[in-house]
Scaffold this active site. Structure first.
Site, PDB file in Angstrom:
ATOM      1  N   ASP A 134       0.889  -1.173   0.000  1.00 37.80           N
ATOM      2  CA  ASP A 134       0.000   0.000   0.000  1.00 37.80           C
ATOM      3  C   ASP A 134       0.922   1.217   0.000  1.00 37.80           C
ATOM      4  OD1 ASP A 134      -1.612   2.173   0.713  1.00 37.80           O
ATOM      5  OD2 ASP A 134      -2.913   0.967   1.992  1.00 37.80           O
ATOM      6  N   TYR A 177      -1.352   9.904  -3.514  1.00 40.61           N
ATOM      7  CA  TYR A 177      -1.457  11.078  -4.394  1.00 40.61           C
ATOM      8  C   TYR A 177      -0.405  12.126  -3.997  1.00 40.61           C
ATOM      9  CZ  TYR A 177      -6.083   9.459  -6.036  1.00 40.61           C
ATOM     10  OH  TYR A 177      -7.119   8.747  -6.575  1.00 40.61           O
ATOM     11  N   ARG A 237       0.286  15.068   8.342  1.00 39.54           N
ATOM     12  CA  ARG A 237      -0.371  14.244   9.374  1.00 39.54           C
ATOM     13  C   ARG A 237       0.252  14.493  10.736  1.00 39.54           C
ATOM     14  NH1 ARG A 237      -1.864   8.555   6.112  1.00 39.54           N
ATOM     15  NH2 ARG A 237      -2.044   9.605   4.105  1.00 39.54           N
ATOM     16  N   ASP A 256      -3.539   2.324  -5.443  1.00 35.54           N
ATOM     17  CA  ASP A 256      -2.307   2.302  -4.650  1.00 35.54           C
ATOM     18  C   ASP A 256      -2.068   1.034  -3.858  1.00 35.54           C
ATOM     19  OD1 ASP A 256      -3.898   2.605  -2.381  1.00 35.54           O
ATOM     20  OD2 ASP A 256      -2.425   3.907  -1.435  1.00 35.54           O
ATOM     21  N   GLU A 257      -2.768  -0.038  -4.225  1.00 31.12           N
ATOM     22  CA  GLU A 257      -2.503  -1.293  -3.523  1.00 31.12           C
ATOM     23  C   GLU A 257      -2.213  -2.406  -4.525  1.00 31.12           C
ATOM     24  OE1 GLU A 257      -5.298  -2.340  -0.357  1.00 31.12           O
ATOM     25  OE2 GLU A 257      -6.066  -0.293  -0.514  1.00 31.12           O
TER      26      GLU A 257
HETATM   27  P1  DGT Z   1      -1.823   5.998   3.440  1.00 35.39           P
HETATM   28  O1  DGT Z   1      -2.020   4.708   2.718  1.00 35.39           O
HETATM   29  O2  DGT Z   1      -2.620   6.100   4.705  1.00 35.39           O
HETATM   30  O3  DGT Z   1      -0.398   6.360   3.616  1.00 35.39           O
HETATM   31  O4  DGT Z   1      -2.419   7.160   2.549  1.00 35.39           O
HETATM   32  P2  DGT Z   1      -2.987   7.099   1.077  1.00 35.39           P
HETATM   33  O5  DGT Z   1      -3.102   8.496   0.600  1.00 35.39           O
HETATM   34  O6  DGT Z   1      -2.173   6.201   0.210  1.00 35.39           O
HETATM   35  O7  DGT Z   1      -4.442   6.570   1.305  1.00 35.39           O
HETATM   36  P3  DGT Z   1      -5.169   5.309   0.739  1.00 35.39           P
HETATM   37  O8  DGT Z   1      -4.200   4.177   0.629  1.00 35.39           O
HETATM   38  O9  DGT Z   1      -6.376   5.134   1.607  1.00 35.39           O
HETATM   39  O10 DGT Z   1      -5.673   5.780  -0.683  1.00 35.39           O
HETATM   40  C1  DGT Z   1      -4.831   5.911  -1.820  1.00 35.39           C
HETATM   41  C2  DGT Z   1      -5.165   7.148  -2.631  1.00 35.39           C
HETATM   42  O11 DGT Z   1      -6.508   7.096  -3.066  1.00 35.39           O
HETATM   43  C3  DGT Z   1      -5.033   8.422  -1.832  1.00 35.39           C
HETATM   44  O12 DGT Z   1      -3.761   9.004  -2.022  1.00 35.39           O
HETATM   45  C4  DGT Z   1      -6.132   9.289  -2.308  1.00 35.39           C
HETATM   46  C5  DGT Z   1      -7.136   8.350  -2.879  1.00 35.39           C
HETATM   47  N1  DGT Z   1      -8.294   8.145  -1.983  1.00 35.39           N
HETATM   48  C6  DGT Z   1      -8.369   7.437  -0.839  1.00 35.39           C
HETATM   49  N2  DGT Z   1      -9.571   7.461  -0.306  1.00 35.39           N
HETATM   50  C7  DGT Z   1     -10.329   8.209  -1.156  1.00 35.39           C
HETATM   51  C8  DGT Z   1     -11.702   8.605  -1.180  1.00 35.39           C
HETATM   52  O13 DGT Z   1     -12.481   8.290  -0.305  1.00 35.39           O
HETATM   53  N3  DGT Z   1     -12.042   9.378  -2.249  1.00 35.39           N
HETATM   54  C9  DGT Z   1     -11.167   9.733  -3.229  1.00 35.39           C
HETATM   55  N4  DGT Z   1     -11.557  10.479  -4.249  1.00 35.39           N
HETATM   56  N5  DGT Z   1      -9.906   9.362  -3.237  1.00 35.39           N
HETATM   57  C10 DGT Z   1      -9.499   8.627  -2.219  1.00 35.39           C
HETATM   58 MG    MG Z   2      -1.878   4.167   0.553  1.00 36.38          MG
END
Ligand code: DGT
Ligand code: MG
Length: 586
Positions: free
Chosen positions: A16, A21, A53, A110-111
């Protein structure tokens, strides 16, 4: 009570990417790395980097709130998903390149899951048990010099449960001893891949190592970001002192809504059963502490088992095995396969949702936008990346697949009741029309916009008229334009093994234009364009290949109907969608 038996013979690694983004934007502009960075879609922070964060920001927060908490936050618009999609595709190719089996499955952007069982088995057979500390992990069966050195006596990176002194001797049964050995190798392989991903591509990931998609995905979260966790044996209860396996110990502490495979609706029903009252779910905030139900509460609740779960979750539309399957999930049982990589999607579909389109001119405008996105997506996903830059009309095969069918679908808004409210149970109003894909859709001589214009005038308008012969077609809440019925063209996929059909044709000296019909699976790649009335967060930019995560009832769609606008929202995005409605207009 027979639960499904867990198959612990595999080794699965789940990646992950960290704050995905935000990481893509940081890679473009490295000065952002040391600053608090938030990525904005509509009025929502869809993600933020770890610096942000640390300063109190979090994912899915309102922009306004984020600015109050951290006035110095750098905010970048992330509504155009092209670069995220491109990086996702490229990183996926990179990780898939390590596997031998091609069992590499992408979930969202992203997974990635990798089934590395064959690599582990092979390397187990190479171990010199007299000198485990100086082992060599071979990454290429054809070339024994390609690989890395590692210490096979201990796990690499953190484990669950934590342990400072874990050795192969720490486990009791033969099964668990063998499993420990395999997972030790898996942990070193995961570390190696993470290092390469960071050094060569500049991306960090949070990684989980276990025997199934469910367990590897969940255990990765234990150490975030830029780290890894291995779920260590005993996996079978009898092997542990207190007769609870590490799998149960681990799963037990999760809120049931956090278990992939148990969807939003099922989780609600289980919560209500355990709490003896309607569980409240407040989409705008974190779930109320008092309404949390842990796996342990369900697993140990009186007379709980597959039949009881069937009682709770069964009903019209529910899969017949939902009780057994959910009971299995509560025990960490997930025998679903990591799907083999496909070089082409089975179909590409672009859609957008609207509050109510009523005028033909507006529809035409939207068709133009959707068709342009569709053609851009076809050019990204169906043209060999290396070929794209030198592509000219007469340059030989550049398209790796040709879709044969063009499809237009629309959905009408539910009609208004006498009191002005809308009847949202009126959901079966999606209609479609299909026709052949015109040849010029593959022309690269013109811009995507120009090809789209032709497509709208030639095909989509008449398809729309056939769908809605009446001039007053009501209020549309969705338009979807798709190409389906994909026919793969022979091509040289560098990642593929000898099973690759294109490669096979080439190797046999057949014409490169030989085409092979693929089976059509229902794994559409949806994309919400940023132009519509709903935010990307709501339209479901991530629905790619998410069937495993989203659906808990086979016949029930993995979406939730929004009471405010009547749109069907992917479950993972529902909270963001609700936030969108709550957000003030700009
Ligand atoms: P992390 O994994 O906690 O370090 O943070 P992220 O940003 O990788 O979060 P993740 O793995 O839940 O989601 C991957 C990407 O998908 C994130 O960068 C933005 C997008 N994303 C996540 N959740 C949502 C959502 O509910 N709506 C939209 N439009 N995009 C989302
Ligand atoms: Mg992620």
């Amino acid at each position: 009570m027979a639960a499904l038996r867990r198959n612990d013979s595999r080794v699965i690694i789940h990646f992950d990417y960290d704050c995905f983004y935000a990481s893509v934007l940081e890679a473009e502009n490295p000065t952002l790395k040391s600053l608090p960075l938030a990525v904005q879609q509509k009025q929502i922070v869809v993600t933020c980097n770890y610096e942000a964060r640390r300063r109190g920001l979090r994912k899915l927060q309102l922009i306004k709130e984020a600015k109050q908490i951290c006035p110095e936050v750098v905010i970048i618009l992330g509504e155009d998903l092209t670069k995220f999609r491109d990086v996702s595709k490229s990183l996926y190719g990179f990780l898939k390149g390590f596997t031998w089996s091609q069992k590499a499955e992408r979930l969202g952007f992203d997974e990635v899951f990798l089934d590395v069982t064959d690599m582990i088995d092979y390397n187990l057979s190479l171990l010199n048990h007299h000198d485990l500390a100086n082992s060599f992990f071979c990454l290429d069966r054809q070339d024994p010099t390609v690989g890395f050195q590692f210490d096979a006596t201990s796990y690499c990176g953190p484990t669950y449960p934590q342990s400072t002194e874990i050795s192969l001797l720490g486990t009791v049964t033969t099964d668990d001893h063998n499993l420990a050995q395999r997972l030790i190798l898996g942990s070193h392989l995961a570390y190696y891949m993470r290092s390469r991903l960071e050094n060569e591509r500049g991306y960090t990931a949070t990684v989980g190592i276990s025997t199934s998609k469910l367990l590897s995905k969940l255990v990765g979260n234990v150490h975030k970001p830029n780290n890894q966790t291995t779920l260590i044996p005993p996996y079978s209860p009898k092997a542990s002192v207190d007769e609870i396996s590490n799998v149960d110990r681990f799963i037990d502490d999760h809120e049931i809504g956090k278990i992939p495979g148990i969807g939003f609706k099922s989780a609600q029903k289980i919560r209500s059963y355990i709490l003896h009252r309607e569980a409240t779910f407040e989409p705008y905030t974190e779930r109320d502490e008092k309404d949390q139900v842990k796996v342990r509460d369900v697993r140990l609740s009186q007379s709980m088992g597959p039949p009881k779960l069937l009682d709770i979750l069964g009903g019209p539309g529910a899969a017949r095995d939902i009780g057994v399957r959910t009971w299995g999930l509560l025990h960490g049982v997930d025998n679903s396969e990591v799907l083999e990589a496909r070089s082409v999607p089975t179909q590409i579909s672009i859609e957008d949702s609207y509050q109510g389109l009523q005028h033909f001119e507006d529809v035409k405008k939207q068709l133009q936008l959707l068709a342009t996105s569709l053609i851009k997506r076809m050019r990204t996903d169906l043209i060999d990346e290396e070929d794209r830059d030198n592509a000219r009309e007469d340059d030989g095969p550049r398209w790796i697949a040709h879709p044969r069918t063009l499809r237009l679908s629309t959905r009408r808004r539910s009609p208004k009741n006498a009191d002005g409210s809308r009847d949202y149970s009126f959901t079966n109003n999606r209609i479609s029309r299909s026709g052949p894909v015109p040849k010029y859709m593959f022309s690269l001589a013109e811009s995507a916009e120009a090809v789209a214009e032709k497509l709208v005038d030639d095909c989509l308008v008449s398809m729309f008229r056939k769908l809605h012969p009446d001039k007053a077609f009501g209020e549309l809440s969705l338009i979807n334009v798709a190409v389906t019925n994909m026919v793969e063209t022979a091509g040289d996929d560098k990642q593929s093994s000898g099973r690759d059909i294109g490669k096979m044709f080439k190797q046999q000296g057949s014409l490169a234009s030989a085409a092979v019909e693929t089976n059509q699976r229902d794994d559409e790649m949806h994309q919400g364009t940023a132009s519509g009335n709903l935010p990307d967060a709501a339209v479901g930019t991530q629905v790619e290949d998410t069937a495993w995560e989203e659906s808990d009832e086979e016949d029930v769609p993995s979406t939730q109907l929004c009471d405010v606008c009547g749109s069907h929202i992917p479950l993972f995005a529902f909270r963001a969608h609700a936030l969108y409605h709550a957000a003030p207009d700009v």
